[in-house]
Design an enzyme around this catalytic site. Structure first.
Site, PDB file in Angstrom:
ATOM      1  N   HIS A 184      85.781  44.506  13.591  1.00  0.00           N
ATOM      2  CA  HIS A 184      85.742  45.872  14.143  1.00  0.00           C
ATOM      3  C   HIS A 184      86.717  46.033  15.328  1.00  0.00           C
ATOM      4  CE1 HIS A 184      82.963  49.634  14.632  1.00  0.00           C
ATOM      5  NE2 HIS A 184      84.220  49.928  14.922  1.00  0.00           N
ATOM      6  N   ARG A 240      82.915  52.832   8.675  1.00  0.00           N
ATOM      7  CA  ARG A 240      81.711  52.139   9.130  1.00  0.00           C
ATOM      8  C   ARG A 240      81.212  51.295   7.958  1.00  0.00           C
ATOM      9  NH1 ARG A 240      82.970  53.033  13.608  1.00  0.00           N
ATOM     10  NH2 ARG A 240      81.832  54.184  15.213  1.00  0.00           N
TER      11      ARG A 240
HETATM   12  P1  NDP Z   1      87.552  62.922  11.874  1.00  0.00           P
HETATM   13  O1  NDP Z   1      86.320  63.714  12.011  1.00  0.00           O
HETATM   14  O2  NDP Z   1      88.826  63.448  12.402  1.00  0.00           O
HETATM   15  O3  NDP Z   1      87.809  62.577  10.327  1.00  0.00           O
HETATM   16  C1  NDP Z   1      86.819  62.292   9.433  1.00  0.00           C
HETATM   17  C2  NDP Z   1      87.167  62.964   8.111  1.00  0.00           C
HETATM   18  O4  NDP Z   1      86.200  62.592   7.142  1.00  0.00           O
HETATM   19  C3  NDP Z   1      87.181  64.463   8.208  1.00  0.00           C
HETATM   20  O5  NDP Z   1      88.379  64.929   7.655  1.00  0.00           O
HETATM   21  C4  NDP Z   1      86.003  64.893   7.361  1.00  0.00           C
HETATM   22  O6  NDP Z   1      86.347  66.110   6.744  1.00  0.00           O
HETATM   23  C5  NDP Z   1      85.871  63.740   6.389  1.00  0.00           C
HETATM   24  N1  NDP Z   1      84.545  63.619   5.799  1.00  0.00           N
HETATM   25  C6  NDP Z   1      83.347  63.942   6.325  1.00  0.00           C
HETATM   26  N2  NDP Z   1      82.382  63.730   5.443  1.00  0.00           N
HETATM   27  C7  NDP Z   1      82.982  63.271   4.332  1.00  0.00           C
HETATM   28  C8  NDP Z   1      82.521  62.903   3.053  1.00  0.00           C
HETATM   29  N3  NDP Z   1      81.229  63.030   2.735  1.00  0.00           N
HETATM   30  N4  NDP Z   1      83.402  62.440   2.140  1.00  0.00           N
HETATM   31  C9  NDP Z   1      84.702  62.353   2.457  1.00  0.00           C
HETATM   32  N5  NDP Z   1      85.211  62.723   3.648  1.00  0.00           N
HETATM   33  C10 NDP Z   1      84.352  63.172   4.568  1.00  0.00           C
HETATM   34  O7  NDP Z   1      87.233  61.504  12.487  1.00  0.00           O
HETATM   35  P2  NDP Z   1      88.259  60.334  12.901  1.00  0.00           P
HETATM   36  O8  NDP Z   1      89.361  60.286  11.913  1.00  0.00           O
HETATM   37  O9  NDP Z   1      88.591  60.454  14.327  1.00  0.00           O
HETATM   38  O10 NDP Z   1      87.295  59.067  12.719  1.00  0.00           O
HETATM   39  C11 NDP Z   1      86.725  58.787  11.469  1.00  0.00           C
HETATM   40  C12 NDP Z   1      85.755  57.645  11.553  1.00  0.00           C
HETATM   41  O11 NDP Z   1      86.457  56.435  11.728  1.00  0.00           O
HETATM   42  C13 NDP Z   1      84.788  57.663  12.744  1.00  0.00           C
HETATM   43  O12 NDP Z   1      83.681  58.489  12.470  1.00  0.00           O
HETATM   44  C14 NDP Z   1      84.405  56.220  12.877  1.00  0.00           C
HETATM   45  O13 NDP Z   1      83.265  55.965  12.104  1.00  0.00           O
HETATM   46  C15 NDP Z   1      85.585  55.470  12.281  1.00  0.00           C
HETATM   47  N6  NDP Z   1      86.338  54.728  13.300  1.00  0.00           N
HETATM   48  C16 NDP Z   1      86.459  53.372  13.152  1.00  0.00           C
HETATM   49  C17 NDP Z   1      87.207  52.641  14.041  1.00  0.00           C
HETATM   50  C18 NDP Z   1      87.351  51.184  13.877  1.00  0.00           C
HETATM   51  O14 NDP Z   1      87.475  50.492  14.873  1.00  0.00           O
HETATM   52  N7  NDP Z   1      87.380  50.661  12.672  1.00  0.00           N
HETATM   53  C19 NDP Z   1      87.881  53.271  15.189  1.00  0.00           C
HETATM   54  C20 NDP Z   1      87.679  54.694  15.249  1.00  0.00           C
HETATM   55  C21 NDP Z   1      86.942  55.377  14.319  1.00  0.00           C
HETATM   56  P3  NDP Z   1      85.271  67.052   6.056  1.00  0.00           P
HETATM   57  O15 NDP Z   1      84.088  67.085   6.972  1.00  0.00           O
HETATM   58  O16 NDP Z   1      85.932  68.360   5.891  1.00  0.00           O
HETATM   59  O17 NDP Z   1      85.002  66.396   4.747  1.00  0.00           O
HETATM   60  C1  DGY Z   2      84.815  54.256  17.234  1.00  0.00           C
HETATM   61  O1  DGY Z   2      85.317  54.700  18.277  1.00  0.00           O
HETATM   62  O2  DGY Z   2      83.981  54.871  16.576  1.00  0.00           O
HETATM   63  C2  DGY Z   2      85.282  52.919  16.762  1.00  0.00           C
HETATM   64  O3  DGY Z   2      84.531  52.394  15.756  1.00  0.00           O
HETATM   65  C3  DGY Z   2      85.556  51.926  17.836  1.00  0.00           C
HETATM   66  O4  DGY Z   2      86.597  52.354  18.622  1.00  0.00           O
END
Ligand code: NDP
Ligand code: DGY
Length: 328
Positions: A293, A245
């Site tokens: 995005h 984000r």
């Molecule tokens: P997950 O919850 O599977 O992964 C997020 C990871 O981040 C977890 O492993 C979590 O582990 C870690 N995390 C949480 N807090 C912190 C921190 N303070 N420092 C470092 N790591 C941290 O989510 P997804 O992989 O499915 O999605 C991740 C993010 O990607 C979404 O929240 C969204 O914002 C973004 N996204 C963007 C898209 C785009 O279009 N660009 C599309 C889809 C998603 P832990 O809590 O153990 O640290």
């Molecule tokens: C999400 O799902 O959070 C992405 O940013 C858009 O797919």
């Protein structure tokens, strides 16, 4: 009247959405009201649209705050967001009112990881800059020192947030012959073994990575995580990629870091605000690639996200377990 309204639960959809989700809601015979536009619903229209609805089908561009939830009324049972990110929803308010929240994890992981790799390569191998040079006539000849950038082979890649998307990105990067994969986060991950990734401190990750990739959620701890202090700890050649984000980055600091070559380059799929105005300083930099995005933007994925959002909503109104419910 009560029997009829129970038989036909109502849903407000905040945008034109891919057809699969809409069909499922129609098949379930839900009463559908929709902001029938490709542009986001204005907040005052959203406040009007949700009144009396059992369910809300929303997007990450909608601000689902206390006012919206209050305006909906006590019958609002479920909010289904067509996204995996949920920072646009007031979860504390949902929890206190017993509102169920559905989201779309997993189904967009591959698409987003693919885009993250594409953005990384576009940034490091200067693909956007190179293509622009061809069009502008700046390409004068094949030149040994022109348009060079760092390769992945032998590199150390650092992943901030080795979750679903972080893991899927790591899996895709391994075959490029990277030497080391390191990651940081709040906890060590068992699945890291699969990609031979090593858990390190945030500071160590910044210092050692040739590529720093943010795939964490936006939360209290990650807000502004990438700032002058942390850019200063990175290698001067570092490539920073953000598909999380925009809020995890201090963009003024990023501009300074890129402009003064404190770091090598950045590739951003997410910004603050979105859309980023064309006059934004980051867009004047050759070493910054900004995408609108589009992480999850493949046809099948978006249709599946729409379907899963509808399935979450239908399950909730039918009192069944949601395929993807957020734990509040
Ligand atoms: P997950 O919850 O599977 O992964 C997020 C990871 O981040 C977890 O492993 C979590 O582990 C870690 N995390 C949480 N807090 C912190 C921190 N303070 N420092 C470092 N790591 C941290 O989510 P997804 O992989 O499915 O999605 C991740 C993010 O990607 C979404 O929240 C969204 O914002 C973004 N996204 C963007 C898209 C785009 O279009 N660009 C599309 C889809 C998603 P832990 O809590 O153990 O640290
Ligand atoms: C999400 O799902 O959070 C992405 O940013 C858009 O797919």
């Amino acid at each position: 009247f009560h029997a009829a309204s129970r038989a036909m639960p109502s849903v407000y959809i905040t945008r034109r959405v891919p057809p699969r989700g809409l069909s499922l809601l129609q098949q379930r015979q839900m009463q559908i009201s929709q902001w029938d536009s490709d542009a986001p619903v204005p907040q005052d229209e959203l406040m009007k649209g949700v009144v009396g609805k059992d369910a809300l089908f929303c997007l990450l561009t909608d601000k689902i705050d206390k006012n919206v939830i209050q305006a909906a009324g006590p019958q609002l049972k479920v909010i289904g967001t067509m996204s995996v990110g949920y920072e646009h929803i007031d979860l504390a308010e949902c929890k206190s009112r017993g509102i169920i929240v559905g989201y779309t994890p997993d189904v967009l992981t591959d698409a987003t990881a693919e885009l993250t790799v594409a953005l990384l390569l576009a940034t490091s191998r200067r693909i956007v800059e190179g293509a622009a040079a061809v069009k502008s006539g700046e390409w004068s000849t094949w030149a040994p020192l022109w348009m060079c950038g760092p390769g992945l082979h032998g590199a150390t890649v650092g992943v901030v947030g080795l979750g679903r998307i972080g893991m899927a990105t790591a899996r895709r990067l391994r075959p490029f012959g990277i030497q080391r994969l390191i990651y940081t986060g709040r906890s060590e991950k068992a699945e890291a073994k699969e990609v031979d990734a090593e858990f390190v401190s945030f500071e160590a990750l910044l210092q050692q990575s040739d590529f720093v990739i943010a795939t964490c959620p936006l939360n209290e701890q990650t807000k502004g995580l990438f700032n002058m202090k942390t850019f200063s700890q990175m290698k001067r050649s570092a490539i920073f990629i953000n598909s999380s984000r925009g809020g995890v980055v201090d963009q003024d600091d990023l501009y300074t870091a890129l402009n003064t070559r404190l770091i090598g380059a950045a590739g951003l799929d997410v910004t603050v605000p979105e859309p980023l105005p064309p006059s934004h300083p980051l867009l004047s930099l050759a070493n910054c690639v900004v995408l609108p995005h589009i992480g999850s933007a493949n046809n099948e994925t978006r249709n599946t996200m729409s379907a899963l959002t509808a399935q979450n909503i239908i399950a909730a109104v039918d009192g069944k377990a949601l395929p993807a419910q957020l734990t509040l």
